[in-house]
Motif scaffolding. Sequence first.
Motif, mmCIF file in Angstrom:
data_model
loop_
_atom_site.group_PDB
_atom_site.id
_atom_site.type_symbol
_atom_site.label_atom_id
_atom_site.label_comp_id
_atom_site.label_asym_id
_atom_site.label_seq_id
_atom_site.Cartn_x
_atom_site.Cartn_y
_atom_site.Cartn_z
ATOM 1 N N GLU A 111 0.843 -1.186 0.000
ATOM 2 C CA GLU A 111 0.000 0.000 0.000
ATOM 3 C C GLU A 111 0.882 1.243 0.000
ATOM 4 N N THR A 112 0.709 2.072 -0.998
ATOM 5 C CA THR A 112 1.490 3.296 -1.113
ATOM 6 C C THR A 112 0.561 4.465 -1.413
ATOM 7 N N ILE A 113 1.092 5.674 -1.250
ATOM 8 C CA ILE A 113 0.363 6.872 -1.648
ATOM 9 C C ILE A 113 1.314 7.757 -2.451
ATOM 10 N N SER A 114 0.751 8.610 -3.266
ATOM 11 C CA SER A 114 1.575 9.488 -4.091
ATOM 12 C C SER A 114 2.092 10.656 -3.252
ATOM 13 N N HIS A 115 3.035 11.365 -3.827
ATOM 14 C CA HIS A 115 3.589 12.550 -3.174
ATOM 15 C C HIS A 115 2.484 13.574 -2.935
ATOM 16 N N ASP A 116 1.638 13.790 -3.929
ATOM 17 C CA ASP A 116 0.541 14.754 -3.790
ATOM 18 C C ASP A 116 -0.436 14.320 -2.703
ATOM 19 N N GLU A 117 -0.732 13.022 -2.633
ATOM 20 C CA GLU A 117 -1.630 12.521 -1.583
ATOM 21 C C GLU A 117 -1.016 12.745 -0.192
ATOM 22 N N LEU A 118 0.273 12.531 -0.067
ATOM 23 C CA LEU A 118 0.947 12.738 1.213
ATOM 24 C C LEU A 118 0.892 14.208 1.622
ATOM 25 N N LYS A 119 1.178 15.094 0.669
ATOM 26 C CA LYS A 119 1.117 16.527 0.975
ATOM 27 C C LYS A 119 -0.283 16.915 1.418
ATOM 28 N N ALA A 120 -1.290 16.411 0.730
ATOM 29 C CA ALA A 120 -2.670 16.735 1.090
ATOM 30 C C ALA A 120 -3.000 16.187 2.490
ATOM 31 N N GLU A 121 -2.555 14.964 2.774
ATOM 32 C CA GLU A 121 -2.824 14.356 4.079
ATOM 33 C C GLU A 121 -2.172 15.155 5.197
ATOM 34 N N LEU A 122 -1.010 15.724 4.916
ATOM 35 C CA LEU A 122 -0.295 16.502 5.920
ATOM 36 C C LEU A 122 -0.731 17.972 5.939
ATOM 37 N N GLY A 123 -1.633 18.323 5.042
ATOM 38 C CA GLY A 123 -2.117 19.692 4.999
ATOM 39 C C GLY A 123 -1.110 20.673 4.453
#
Length: 75
Positions: free
Chosen positions: A60-72
Amino acid sequence: MTTTVRLAPDTEARIKRLAHETGRTQSYYINEAIERQLDRLEWEYRILADVEASRAGTLETISHDELKAELGLGN
C-alpha cells in the motif's frame, strides 16, 4: 534461557579480552552483539519484504501529492 553457541577462536578471544578489560561478563557482550545485530537484521528483512510486496503490487502506497494533502501542505 540458555543457548549454546560455537564461536570462532579469534572471536572468543576478543570477547574474553574485552570482558577482562572492562570488568563486564562475556555474556554481557555476547548479548549486546546479538541485540544490535538482530535490530539490523529485522530492519533489513522488513525492507526486503516491502520490496517484494512492491514488486508484487501488494504494497500500500500513496503518491507525493496525496501525502502533501494528508499533511495539509500546500502545493
